[in-house]
Design an enzyme around this catalytic site. Structure first.
Site, mmCIF file in Angstrom:
data_model
loop_
_atom_site.group_PDB
_atom_site.id
_atom_site.type_symbol
_atom_site.label_atom_id
_atom_site.label_comp_id
_atom_site.label_asym_id
_atom_site.label_seq_id
_atom_site.Cartn_x
_atom_site.Cartn_y
_atom_site.Cartn_z
ATOM 1 N N TYR A 55 0.817 -1.218 0.000
ATOM 2 C CA TYR A 55 0.000 0.000 0.000
ATOM 3 C C TYR A 55 0.853 1.272 0.000
ATOM 4 O O TYR A 55 0.424 2.301 -0.529
ATOM 5 C CB TYR A 55 -1.031 -0.033 1.145
ATOM 6 C CG TYR A 55 -2.136 -0.999 0.786
ATOM 7 C CD1 TYR A 55 -3.097 -0.662 -0.155
ATOM 8 C CD2 TYR A 55 -2.157 -2.289 1.310
ATOM 9 C CE1 TYR A 55 -4.065 -1.563 -0.548
ATOM 10 C CE2 TYR A 55 -3.124 -3.206 0.928
ATOM 11 C CZ TYR A 55 -4.084 -2.833 -0.008
ATOM 12 O OH TYR A 55 -5.041 -3.732 -0.415
ATOM 13 N N GLN A 88 -15.399 1.157 -6.038
ATOM 14 C CA GLN A 88 -14.625 0.060 -5.433
ATOM 15 C C GLN A 88 -13.156 0.464 -5.352
ATOM 16 O O GLN A 88 -12.343 -0.240 -4.778
ATOM 17 C CB GLN A 88 -14.741 -1.198 -6.308
ATOM 18 C CG GLN A 88 -16.151 -1.737 -6.401
ATOM 19 C CD GLN A 88 -16.247 -2.774 -7.520
ATOM 20 O OE1 GLN A 88 -15.964 -3.943 -7.330
ATOM 21 N NE2 GLN A 88 -16.655 -2.335 -8.698
ATOM 22 N N ASN A 89 -12.829 1.603 -5.974
ATOM 23 C CA ASN A 89 -11.424 2.009 -6.037
ATOM 24 C C ASN A 89 -10.966 2.620 -4.724
ATOM 25 O O ASN A 89 -11.726 3.308 -4.041
ATOM 26 C CB ASN A 89 -11.208 3.015 -7.169
ATOM 27 C CG ASN A 89 -11.542 2.410 -8.519
ATOM 28 O OD1 ASN A 89 -11.622 1.183 -8.627
ATOM 29 N ND2 ASN A 89 -11.748 3.235 -9.512
ATOM 30 N N VAL A 90 -9.690 2.390 -4.417
ATOM 31 C CA VAL A 90 -9.135 2.971 -3.192
ATOM 32 C C VAL A 90 -8.354 4.236 -3.527
ATOM 33 O O VAL A 90 -7.771 4.862 -2.643
ATOM 34 C CB VAL A 90 -8.260 1.944 -2.417
ATOM 35 C CG1 VAL A 90 -9.097 0.731 -2.031
ATOM 36 C CG2 VAL A 90 -7.031 1.505 -3.217
ATOM 37 N N ASP A 91 -8.345 4.641 -4.813
ATOM 38 C CA ASP A 91 -7.677 5.895 -5.179
ATOM 39 C C ASP A 91 -8.592 7.076 -4.856
ATOM 40 O O ASP A 91 -9.744 6.896 -4.471
ATOM 41 C CB ASP A 91 -7.233 5.869 -6.658
ATOM 42 C CG ASP A 91 -8.406 5.839 -7.645
ATOM 43 O OD1 ASP A 91 -9.370 6.614 -7.456
ATOM 44 O OD2 ASP A 91 -8.359 5.045 -8.614
ATOM 45 N N HIS A 106 -14.365 -0.140 -0.765
ATOM 46 C CA HIS A 106 -13.224 -0.977 -0.372
ATOM 47 C C HIS A 106 -12.131 -0.196 0.346
ATOM 48 O O HIS A 106 -10.994 -0.644 0.403
ATOM 49 C CB HIS A 106 -12.652 -1.692 -1.613
ATOM 50 C CG HIS A 106 -13.609 -2.686 -2.206
ATOM 51 N ND1 HIS A 106 -13.514 -3.175 -3.485
ATOM 52 C CD2 HIS A 106 -14.697 -3.293 -1.661
ATOM 53 C CE1 HIS A 106 -14.506 -4.032 -3.718
ATOM 54 N NE2 HIS A 106 -15.244 -4.114 -2.628
ATOM 55 N N GLY A 179 -16.150 0.406 -15.765
ATOM 56 C CA GLY A 179 -14.838 -0.190 -15.559
ATOM 57 C C GLY A 179 -14.710 -1.141 -14.386
ATOM 58 O O GLY A 179 -13.762 -1.061 -13.621
ATOM 59 N N THR A 180 -15.639 -2.065 -14.285
ATOM 60 C CA THR A 180 -15.491 -3.108 -13.260
ATOM 61 C C THR A 180 -15.855 -4.455 -13.864
ATOM 62 O O THR A 180 -16.830 -4.560 -14.619
ATOM 63 C CB THR A 180 -16.339 -2.834 -11.992
ATOM 64 O OG1 THR A 180 -16.337 -4.017 -11.180
ATOM 65 C CG2 THR A 180 -17.760 -2.418 -12.298
ATOM 66 N N SER A 181 -15.074 -5.476 -13.524
ATOM 67 C CA SER A 181 -15.343 -6.809 -14.068
ATOM 68 C C SER A 181 -16.502 -7.486 -13.337
ATOM 69 O O SER A 181 -16.901 -8.582 -13.694
ATOM 70 C CB SER A 181 -14.093 -7.674 -13.943
ATOM 71 O OG SER A 181 -13.760 -7.840 -12.580
#
Ligand code: OAD
Length: 237
Positions: A55, A88-91, A106, A179-181
């Site tokens: 991280y 869902q991104n941690v950015d 997340h 942009g998510t699978s």
């Protein structure tokens, strides 16, 4: 007249054109790293320095990238719509692009908390510390004396913000997924909470394993797909 509500669910693909790797697929992070080692609760207790290092590296990378046209286009939707981003991104690229309501499912890479932190009844942890892009290492302690850990939802942990996310999707008039699978639950099942008749748009250049007749798949990269989505909104309004 009240603005229509758009719920936007994003994944790693929205940040790909900023230069951040996705997790799966070609050159995905999970091809290089084992998520059970660097992003699971068992991995944390097995090898804290490894997880902190992963991280630290992500934080450093984040300091070197910028929001792209897709993040900016999502923020610009707020001029005409009541928009909430569930990511869902941690950015922090949605925030940096100007989106005013962003719910992180997340966790957030720029934040840490004591490893024995306590959640309140609303599942928020009051001991979260914003470290920006700084490194956090073994021996960096919280005010309560315990080791600081990433403020990330590791595999094997509950997703504290899922209830809030469900409420946002249930209230939406339009749902957009970018942009998510749709591999990781419970996030992947969120769109199913959209009310009857609510159109669901999906922007992803690849085939995504969802089979729902309500979904309109815009098969383009996020930046281009957002232009198409905005055009579709105009045509349908
Ligand atoms: P994935 O890596 O699973 O999926 C990324 C998706 O983005 C794929 O469907 C790609 O086709 C698509 N994609 C790639 N480039 C794109 C572009 N330029 N524009 C639009 N889409 C593009 O990432 P997520 O679905 O976000 O969790 O992964 C979900 C969770 O799994 C992550 O939050 C992370 C990971 O393990 C944790 O670490 C807890």
């Amino acid at each position: 007249m009240a603005k229509l509500r758009i719920a936007v669910l994003t994944g790693a693909g929205v940040s790909a054109e900023s230069g951040l790797s996705t997790f799966r697929g070609n050159n995905g992070l999970w091809g290089e790293y084992d998520p059970q080692e660097v992003a699971s609760i068992e991995g944390w207790y097995r090898n804290r320095p490894l997880v902190l290092g992963f991280y630290n590296q992500l934080r450093k990378q984040l300091s070197q990238v910028k929001p792209n046209a897709a993040h900016l286009a999502i923020a610009a939707l707020e001029e005409e719509y009541d928009v909430t981003v569930i990511t869902q991104n941690v950015d922090n690229l949605h925030e940096r692009a100007g989106s005013s309501r962003v719910l992180h499912l997340h966790g957030e890479a720029t934040k840490v908390r004591p490893e024995d932190g306590i959640y309140d009844r609303n599942y928020s942890c009051k001991e979260v510390i914003d470290v920006g892009y700084d490194e956090v290492n073994i021996g960096d302690l919280a005010p309560n004396g315990s080791q600081l850990r990433p403020h990330i939802v590791f595999f094997g942990e509950a997703v504290p913000n899922i209830e809030k996310a469900i409420n946002i999707v249930q209230a939406a008039d339009i749902m957009l997924i970018v942009g998510t699978s749709l591999n990781v639950y419970p996030a992947a099942g969120l769109y199913r909470y959209a009310r009857n008749g609510v159109p669901v748009y999906l922007i992803d250049p690849e085939e995504v394993a969802v089979y729902d007749s309500r979904i309109t798949h815009i098969r383009e990269v996020a930046t281009k797909g957002m232009e198409t989505f905005v055009k579709m909104l105009k045509e349908n309004s």
